[in-house]
Write an enzyme that holds these catalytic residues in place. Structure first.
Site, PDB file in Angstrom:
ATOM      1  N   LYS A 129      41.230  -3.219  22.993  1.00  0.00           N
ATOM      2  CA  LYS A 129      40.698  -4.068  23.899  1.00  0.00           C
ATOM      3  C   LYS A 129      39.000  -5.109  22.384  1.00  0.00           C
ATOM      4  O   LYS A 129      39.176  -4.027  21.857  1.00  0.00           O
ATOM      5  CB  LYS A 129      39.785  -3.530  24.728  1.00  0.00           C
ATOM      6  CG  LYS A 129      39.139  -2.034  24.668  1.00  0.00           C
ATOM      7  CD  LYS A 129      38.904  -1.361  25.319  1.00  0.00           C
ATOM      8  CE  LYS A 129      37.843  -0.077  25.038  1.00  0.00           C
ATOM      9  NZ  LYS A 129      37.145   0.563  26.516  1.00  0.00           N
ATOM     10  N   HIS A 130      39.319  -6.052  23.408  1.00  0.00           N
ATOM     11  CA  HIS A 130      39.376  -6.628  24.793  1.00  0.00           C
ATOM     12  C   HIS A 130      39.472  -8.226  24.081  1.00  0.00           C
ATOM     13  O   HIS A 130      39.391  -8.599  23.683  1.00  0.00           O
ATOM     14  CB  HIS A 130      37.748  -6.897  25.387  1.00  0.00           C
ATOM     15  CG  HIS A 130      36.963  -5.294  26.054  1.00  0.00           C
ATOM     16  ND1 HIS A 130      36.929  -4.603  24.540  1.00  0.00           N
ATOM     17  CD2 HIS A 130      36.882  -4.242  26.612  1.00  0.00           C
ATOM     18  CE1 HIS A 130      36.331  -3.630  25.022  1.00  0.00           C
ATOM     19  NE2 HIS A 130      36.185  -3.722  26.270  1.00  0.00           N
ATOM     20  N   HIS A 158      29.191  -7.429  31.115  1.00  0.00           N
ATOM     21  CA  HIS A 158      28.551  -6.796  32.528  1.00  0.00           C
ATOM     22  C   HIS A 158      28.074  -7.906  33.468  1.00  0.00           C
ATOM     23  O   HIS A 158      27.443  -7.092  34.755  1.00  0.00           O
ATOM     24  CB  HIS A 158      28.784  -5.486  31.972  1.00  0.00           C
ATOM     25  CG  HIS A 158      29.293  -4.539  31.368  1.00  0.00           C
ATOM     26  ND1 HIS A 158      28.818  -4.631  29.979  1.00  0.00           N
ATOM     27  CD2 HIS A 158      30.022  -3.464  32.072  1.00  0.00           C
ATOM     28  CE1 HIS A 158      30.495  -3.652  30.322  1.00  0.00           C
ATOM     29  NE2 HIS A 158      31.067  -3.061  31.130  1.00  0.00           N
ATOM     30  N   ARG A 218      30.159   0.294  18.640  1.00  0.00           N
ATOM     31  CA  ARG A 218      32.159   0.358  19.452  1.00  0.00           C
ATOM     32  C   ARG A 218      32.844   0.007  18.314  1.00  0.00           C
ATOM     33  O   ARG A 218      33.927  -0.156  18.227  1.00  0.00           O
ATOM     34  CB  ARG A 218      31.857   0.048  20.434  1.00  0.00           C
ATOM     35  CG  ARG A 218      30.912   0.162  21.567  1.00  0.00           C
ATOM     36  CD  ARG A 218      31.141  -0.473  23.150  1.00  0.00           C
ATOM     37  NE  ARG A 218      32.483  -0.261  23.797  1.00  0.00           N
ATOM     38  CZ  ARG A 218      31.994  -0.692  24.874  1.00  0.00           C
ATOM     39  NH1 ARG A 218      31.753  -1.658  25.032  1.00  0.00           N
ATOM     40  NH2 ARG A 218      33.985  -0.215  25.563  1.00  0.00           N
ATOM     41  N   ARG A 267      33.576   9.607  27.744  1.00  0.00           N
ATOM     42  CA  ARG A 267      33.628  10.298  28.991  1.00  0.00           C
ATOM     43  C   ARG A 267      33.579  11.963  29.272  1.00  0.00           C
ATOM     44  O   ARG A 267      32.639  12.207  29.684  1.00  0.00           O
ATOM     45  CB  ARG A 267      34.691   9.337  29.546  1.00  0.00           C
ATOM     46  CG  ARG A 267      34.807   7.448  29.395  1.00  0.00           C
ATOM     47  CD  ARG A 267      33.219   7.512  30.294  1.00  0.00           C
ATOM     48  NE  ARG A 267      33.315   6.476  30.468  1.00  0.00           N
ATOM     49  CZ  ARG A 267      32.622   4.679  30.710  1.00  0.00           C
ATOM     50  NH1 ARG A 267      30.975   5.075  30.221  1.00  0.00           N
ATOM     51  NH2 ARG A 267      32.889   4.020  30.243  1.00  0.00           N
ATOM     52  N   ASP A 278      39.661  -6.532  31.816  1.00  0.00           N
ATOM     53  CA  ASP A 278      38.366  -4.649  32.183  1.00  0.00           C
ATOM     54  C   ASP A 278      38.262  -5.015  33.136  1.00  0.00           C
ATOM     55  O   ASP A 278      38.830  -5.586  34.375  1.00  0.00           O
ATOM     56  CB  ASP A 278      37.596  -6.115  31.211  1.00  0.00           C
ATOM     57  CG  ASP A 278      36.914  -4.349  30.972  1.00  0.00           C
ATOM     58  OD1 ASP A 278      36.504  -3.589  30.989  1.00  0.00           O
ATOM     59  OD2 ASP A 278      35.735  -5.049  30.100  1.00  0.00           O
TER      60      ASP A 278
END
Length: 575
Positions: free
Chosen positions: A219-220, A232, A188, A127, A305
């Site tokens: 996570k997750h 998603h 990831r 980010r 999440d």
């Protein structure tokens, strides 16, 4: 496997100590709770986003979503416990701006300082933009096999986050990626090996928390590593048996807990062996309370999440999801799709008796304990000028490059092309390119080569690349998820490009700059490497390996089914 032993082994290498668990009660926390109204307590449970590059910037999006204009007004209206930053909310532009925004939002918080967070996993989920230090991501660290590197990644990341007022990192990813077709986790994850994933997860937790006083989040839960559906957009079902879950998915979470992880994020996945109801884990009391709190003994903050994701919204309405999550045992509710609906739903559940205020207090106490543990209750602002010095500091950049140099993996070198002696020979770099990192140009610059971006090429672009390759002595072609011809690369255009380049008879090196699995779908390729990442540091490390100034040291942290086993990796002497 004894996960505390994994954490202790990581700690022994790092010279750190596992922090003691915080006391269950604390007089400052009791005092804060005693003076909070029910709406203020409910607000502490929510973390969401607001639009604007400073706290007082009006935004039509804030008005549309929240009925107020500025980020500060969003925080004040809902008594928010936390705010999450994204580039698309204009929250993340440069160190001084981010630090100033953080200070403004903290000033707007009503009584209790904010948890300010972002997803700084590195690699494909990063980010903070440049000049923030960029690391190569989880699977690359897994290829490097060095828990000290995972620790240093967490430590430097945490220090830069804290410098700009971000005190919660939604990292590391503790999922064990055993499904090569996983559309949402992939690189990831640290590894498909539970022990390696556990070791690296514990080390990165310690780097963030002990090394930088920044809250980490494993996570997750209970493990998103064997999904073929992106949560998603759909609801994944994982058909692991309970024994498989214990053996494959649980170890990294056990290691994170042993290392004292501040928060654990739930997954919007169905695991019938753990809860046959069909409810996603986020809403499952058997999984959240029975398994995570009970069997694993976790006493920290459990966060959902994003509640905007499709997987958690399929079975229940947006007014029911936050209530059911709290009933399952969750503490923090992340990014509800309609803040007012979610806020009112929780208040309404207390009014009706479906939730008790004592249950709300239980979660608020955990959140306040975490804020106290990380020093947030003092309310001290960050220094924007200092943020500019800390973020992207030269010493941090040197560490990131050294860490990344240990991750490049040479998978195949059948033709003996590498290391490549330049000797005046010309090189073309082509293939997939990230607009955020311009990896084709970055690698071409490091190699003093010609750059030609093709991305997902049509026939004309493939012909252009073939013509360019015929005019160069060596072609390096970069691929990204070339295996996925359904979503990432419909029609298999990258596969067609590689096939055409190989058919020229000129020397070709293929480099997967994301998932290492591309080689399984690229017949005829005799020279193949993987970097797991397309960041600038990854391209610099790749150039060193191609030219032989650095030997490849990475080993596959996953199996490439039918071709290369876990742990495979070639090397050669550096020039």
């Amino acid at each position: 496997m004894r996960m505390r032993s994994v954490a202790l082994l990581a700690l022994a290498a790092l010279g750190a100590t596992i922090p003691a668990a915080p006391a269950s009660a604390s007089s400052p926390i009791d005092s804060i709770l005693a003076r909070m109204t029910l709406p203020q307590k409910v607000g502490q449970l929510f973390t969401t986003y607001a639009y604007g590059n400073d706290a007082t910037t009006p935004s039509a999006e804030n008005r549309r979503l929240y009925g107020v204009d500025t980020p500060a007004e969003v925080v004040a209206k809902y008594h928010l416990g936390g705010v999450i930053y994204f580039a698309w909310t204009n929250s993340l532009q440069n160190p001084r701006q981010i630090a100033t925004l953080s200070n403004g939002l903290q000033a707007a918080a009503t009584g209790v300082p904010l948890s300010i967070s972002t997803d700084q996993e590195h690699g494909v989920v990063t980010r903070l933009p440049a000049p923030a230090t960029q690391f190569p991501g989880g699977m690359a660290l897994g290829a490097g096999r060095n828990p000290v590197d995972a620790y240093r990644t967490g430590q430097i990341t945490g220090r830069e986050l804290r410098a700009v007022g971000i005190n919660q990192a939604w990292a590391p990813v503790a999922d064990v990626n055993v499904n090569p077709a996983n559309p949402v986790i992939g690189v990831r994850s640290f590894s498909s090996d539970p022990h390696l994933a556990a070791t690296m997860t514990a080390a990165q937790v310690l780097g963030l928390q002990a090394g930088a006083n920044t809250a980490a989040s494993a996570k997750h839960f209970p493990g998103h590593g064997d999904t073929a559906t992106d949560s998603h957009t759909g609801l994944p079902v994982i058909n692991h048996t309970r024994e498989q879950w214990q053996r494959i998915d649980a170890p990294p979470f056990r290691a994170a807990i042993a290392a004292g992880v501040d928060t654990i994020m739930s997954a919007h996945i169905v695991v019938p062996a753990l809860d046959p109801s069909g409810d996603p884990a986020t809403l499952s009391r058997p999984i959240i309370t029975g398994l995570l709190r009970g069997e694993l003994g976790y006493r920290g903050v459990i966060v959902t999440d994003s509640l905007e994701m499709a997987a958690v919204r399929q079975k229940y309405g947006d007014d029911r999801v936050p209530v059911l999550a709290l009933k399952a045992g969750v503490d923090m509710l992340l990014m509800p799709p309609n803040m007012q609906v979610a806020f009112d739903a929780v208040l309404g559940a207390v009014a009706s008796g479906e939730l008790t205020e004592a249950r709300i207090d239980e979660s608020v106490r955990r959140i306040l304990t975490l804020k106290q543990k990380r020093g947030l209750l003092s309310g001290k602002p960050v220094d924007p000028a200092a943020a500019e010095r800390v973020v992207g500091a030269p010493a941090h950049l040197r560490v990131a490059q050294a860490v990344t140099d240990r991750t490049v993996t040479a998978v195949r070198n059948d033709a003996g092309l590498l290391p490549y002696p330049r000797d005046g020979k010309s090189v073309l770099v082509t293939g997939w390119n990230s607009s955020a990192y311009n990896n084709v140009a970055a690698l071409a610059g490091a190699l003093d080569a010609t750059a030609l971006v093709t991305n997902l090429p049509n026939d004309a672009k493939i012909a252009e690349a073939v013509a360019a390759a015929q005019g160069h002595d060596l072609t390096v072609v970069l691929t990204s998820r070339a295996w996925d011809t359904t979503v990432a690369d419909p029609g298999g255009r990258q596969q067609a490009l590689v096939k055409a380049l190989v058919a020229t008879g000129k020397p070709v090196v293929v480099v997967a700059v994301r998932d290492p699995y591309d080689i399984a779908h690229l017949p005829g390729v005799t020279t193949y490497l993987t970097t797991y990442s397309f960041t600038g540091v990854a391209m610099e490390s790749l150039a060193k390996v191609l030219l032989g100034t650095t030997a490849p040291r990475g080993r596959l942290p996953v199996e490439i089914p039918g071709l290369y086993p876990y742990g495979h990796g070639l090397t050669w002497s550096a020039r």
